[in-house]
Design a protein around this motif. Sequence first.
Motif, PDB file in Angstrom:
ATOM      1  N   LEU A  93     -14.405 -36.193  -5.558  1.00 19.14           N
ATOM      2  CA  LEU A  93     -14.146 -36.862  -6.827  1.00 19.14           C
ATOM      3  C   LEU A  93     -15.453 -36.999  -7.610  1.00 19.14           C
ATOM      4  O   LEU A  93     -16.534 -37.036  -7.018  1.00 19.14           O
ATOM      5  CB  LEU A  93     -13.532 -38.245  -6.570  1.00 19.14           C
ATOM      6  N   PRO A  94     -15.390 -37.092  -8.936  1.00 18.10           N
ATOM      7  CA  PRO A  94     -16.615 -37.109  -9.736  1.00 18.10           C
ATOM      8  C   PRO A  94     -17.480 -38.348  -9.561  1.00 18.10           C
ATOM      9  O   PRO A  94     -18.687 -38.287  -9.769  1.00 18.10           O
ATOM     10  CB  PRO A  94     -16.091 -36.997 -11.177  1.00 18.10           C
ATOM     11  N   ASP A  95     -16.888 -39.476  -9.190  1.00 15.82           N
ATOM     12  CA  ASP A  95     -17.663 -40.716  -9.121  1.00 15.82           C
ATOM     13  C   ASP A  95     -17.756 -41.317  -7.728  1.00 15.82           C
ATOM     14  O   ASP A  95     -18.364 -42.371  -7.545  1.00 15.82           O
ATOM     15  CB  ASP A  95     -17.061 -41.761 -10.075  1.00 15.82           C
ATOM     16  N   ALA A  96     -17.132 -40.669  -6.743  1.00 12.54           N
ATOM     17  CA  ALA A  96     -17.141 -41.249  -5.395  1.00 12.54           C
ATOM     18  C   ALA A  96     -16.731 -40.195  -4.378  1.00 12.54           C
ATOM     19  O   ALA A  96     -16.119 -39.183  -4.708  1.00 12.54           O
ATOM     20  CB  ALA A  96     -16.195 -42.449  -5.326  1.00 12.54           C
ATOM     21  N   SER A  97     -17.058 -40.461  -3.134  1.00 11.60           N
ATOM     22  CA  SER A  97     -16.624 -39.612  -2.031  1.00 11.60           C
ATOM     23  C   SER A  97     -15.270 -40.091  -1.533  1.00 11.60           C
ATOM     24  O   SER A  97     -15.067 -41.302  -1.333  1.00 11.60           O
ATOM     25  CB  SER A  97     -17.652 -39.671  -0.893  1.00 11.60           C
ATOM     26  N   GLY A  98     -14.360 -39.152  -1.339  1.00 10.73           N
ATOM     27  CA  GLY A  98     -13.060 -39.516  -0.803  1.00 10.73           C
ATOM     28  C   GLY A  98     -13.168 -40.167   0.561  1.00 10.73           C
ATOM     29  O   GLY A  98     -12.384 -41.047   0.914  1.00 10.73           O
ATOM     30  N   LEU A  99     -14.163 -39.745   1.348  1.00 11.87           N
ATOM     31  CA  LEU A  99     -14.376 -40.359   2.660  1.00 11.87           C
ATOM     32  C   LEU A  99     -14.753 -41.827   2.515  1.00 11.87           C
ATOM     33  O   LEU A  99     -14.248 -42.688   3.245  1.00 11.87           O
ATOM     34  CB  LEU A  99     -15.467 -39.606   3.423  1.00 11.87           C
ATOM     35  N   ASP A 100     -15.654 -42.131   1.563  1.00  9.96           N
ATOM     36  CA  ASP A 100     -16.053 -43.523   1.349  1.00  9.96           C
ATOM     37  C   ASP A 100     -14.874 -44.360   0.861  1.00  9.96           C
ATOM     38  O   ASP A 100     -14.690 -45.511   1.287  1.00  9.96           O
ATOM     39  CB  ASP A 100     -17.191 -43.599   0.333  1.00  9.96           C
ATOM     40  N   LEU A 101     -14.069 -43.788  -0.033  1.00 10.64           N
ATOM     41  CA  LEU A 101     -12.902 -44.511  -0.553  1.00 10.64           C
ATOM     42  C   LEU A 101     -11.889 -44.757   0.554  1.00 10.64           C
ATOM     43  O   LEU A 101     -11.293 -45.836   0.641  1.00 10.64           O
ATOM     44  CB  LEU A 101     -12.262 -43.719  -1.694  1.00 10.64           C
ATOM     45  N   CYS A 102     -11.694 -43.757   1.414  1.00 14.05           N
ATOM     46  CA  CYS A 102     -10.758 -43.909   2.521  1.00 14.05           C
ATOM     47  C   CYS A 102     -11.243 -44.978   3.493  1.00 14.05           C
ATOM     48  O   CYS A 102     -10.465 -45.819   3.958  1.00 14.05           O
ATOM     49  CB  CYS A 102     -10.585 -42.568   3.245  1.00 14.05           C
ATOM     50  N   ARG A 103     -12.544 -44.974   3.794  1.00 12.87           N
ATOM     51  CA  ARG A 103     -13.112 -45.966   4.707  1.00 12.87           C
ATOM     52  C   ARG A 103     -12.946 -47.380   4.143  1.00 12.87           C
ATOM     53  O   ARG A 103     -12.534 -48.311   4.854  1.00 12.87           O
ATOM     54  CB  ARG A 103     -14.590 -45.676   4.954  1.00 12.87           C
ATOM     55  N   ALA A 104     -13.228 -47.535   2.846  1.00 14.84           N
ATOM     56  CA  ALA A 104     -13.114 -48.849   2.223  1.00 14.84           C
ATOM     57  C   ALA A 104     -11.667 -49.324   2.194  1.00 14.84           C
ATOM     58  O   ALA A 104     -11.378 -50.505   2.442  1.00 14.84           O
ATOM     59  CB  ALA A 104     -13.674 -48.801   0.797  1.00 14.84           C
ATOM     60  N   LEU A 105     -10.754 -48.405   1.911  1.00 12.03           N
ATOM     61  CA  LEU A 105      -9.335 -48.765   1.883  1.00 12.03           C
ATOM     62  C   LEU A 105      -8.850 -49.160   3.271  1.00 12.03           C
ATOM     63  O   LEU A 105      -8.130 -50.151   3.426  1.00 12.03           O
ATOM     64  CB  LEU A 105      -8.511 -47.592   1.345  1.00 12.03           C
ATOM     65  N   ARG A 106      -9.298 -48.414   4.292  1.00  6.74           N
ATOM     66  CA  ARG A 106      -8.836 -48.710   5.643  1.00  6.74           C
ATOM     67  C   ARG A 106      -9.382 -50.044   6.139  1.00  6.74           C
ATOM     68  O   ARG A 106      -8.740 -50.739   6.936  1.00  6.74           O
ATOM     69  CB  ARG A 106      -9.257 -47.581   6.591  1.00  6.74           C
ATOM     70  N   ASN A 107     -10.537 -50.454   5.653  1.00  6.20           N
ATOM     71  CA  ASN A 107     -11.113 -51.733   6.077  1.00  6.20           C
ATOM     72  C   ASN A 107     -10.311 -52.927   5.583  1.00  6.20           C
ATOM     73  O   ASN A 107     -10.417 -54.024   6.149  1.00  6.20           O
ATOM     74  CB  ASN A 107     -12.556 -51.851   5.570  1.00  6.20           C
ATOM     75  N   ARG A 108      -9.517 -52.739   4.532  1.00  7.46           N
ATOM     76  CA  ARG A 108      -8.775 -53.864   3.978  1.00  7.46           C
ATOM     77  C   ARG A 108      -7.267 -53.659   3.944  1.00  7.46           C
ATOM     78  O   ARG A 108      -6.531 -54.553   3.553  1.00  7.46           O
ATOM     79  CB  ARG A 108      -9.257 -54.147   2.545  1.00  7.46           C
ATOM     80  N   SER A 109      -6.796 -52.483   4.349  1.00 13.08           N
ATOM     81  CA  SER A 109      -5.370 -52.191   4.210  1.00 13.08           C
ATOM     82  C   SER A 109      -4.917 -51.174   5.249  1.00 13.08           C
ATOM     83  O   SER A 109      -5.728 -50.393   5.773  1.00 13.08           O
ATOM     84  CB  SER A 109      -5.085 -51.653   2.798  1.00 13.08           C
ATOM     85  N   LYS A 110      -3.626 -51.192   5.534  1.00 12.46           N
ATOM     86  CA  LYS A 110      -3.030 -50.212   6.443  1.00 12.46           C
ATOM     87  C   LYS A 110      -2.214 -49.168   5.685  1.00 12.46           C
ATOM     88  O   LYS A 110      -1.414 -48.450   6.279  1.00 12.46           O
ATOM     89  CB  LYS A 110      -2.138 -50.920   7.464  1.00 12.46           C
TER      90      LYS A 110
END
Length: 261
Positions: free
Chosen positions: A80-97
């Motif tokens: 993605l242009p403004d973020a890594s999908g891996l970072d977004l996935c990690r952040a989402l998994r830390n707070r949601s299932k």
Amino acid sequence: MQWRARRRRVSARLGEKETPVQSEGATHILVVDDDLEIRKLLGRYLAAQGFRVTTAGDGREMEEKLATQRIDFVVLDLMLPDASGLDLCRALRNRSKIPVILLTALKEDVDRIIGLEIGADDYLGKPFNPRELVARIRAVLRRTGAAEPEPVAATAFRFARFRAEPELRRVTDAEGVEVALTGAEFDLLMAFLERPGRILSREQLLDITRGREAGPFDRSVDVLVSRLRRKLGDQGAFQILKTLRNGGYQLAVRVDREDAS
């Protein structure tokens, strides 16, 4: 049909504003990809499969949609242009299932492995067949127990000149004469009656009635539809069950439910 061939036929205008595709009561999927054509194509395709779809073009928009809407599933591009999908996935998994499928054009196995290790439920390499994505989404939903809720049970359905009783597994016509259906034919009819007006693909119908995905040469659903049409007197007219080119089938008559309450 492979992804690249399908995508070449999409005539999206890059400056055109996107509008979320809505199918009320269905699993709500957020598609995150910086390619407008891919977002629009996936939005249309997933909606045709019965899903509710919202799209986002970058990480900021993804977080905004997650904060303001109830999202049941995320299809997330790694680049993605403004973020890594891996970072977004990690952040989402830390707070949601919320289940996540990663889309990646990267060939390195390490990126896919990291994606799974940080909590992604599956991944799919680009280019891909949209049917495979739908199959993987349904598999994840079944595996995680996040599948769409079953509709409230009805004691009977009235449609055209017929009445179907789920518990008795019986269909009668206007004169009360029973229509002799096989178990598979009745299950197929119920799939339509419980989803009136929705376009159901062969893959969806096979998944609903048999609990498995269709193979490339599986035409069992077409045979069942043909037999059901014949028994309902719909042969040649297709006023009850309509065929939609490249879409599947649709129950085209009004359905009235008789609930226990």
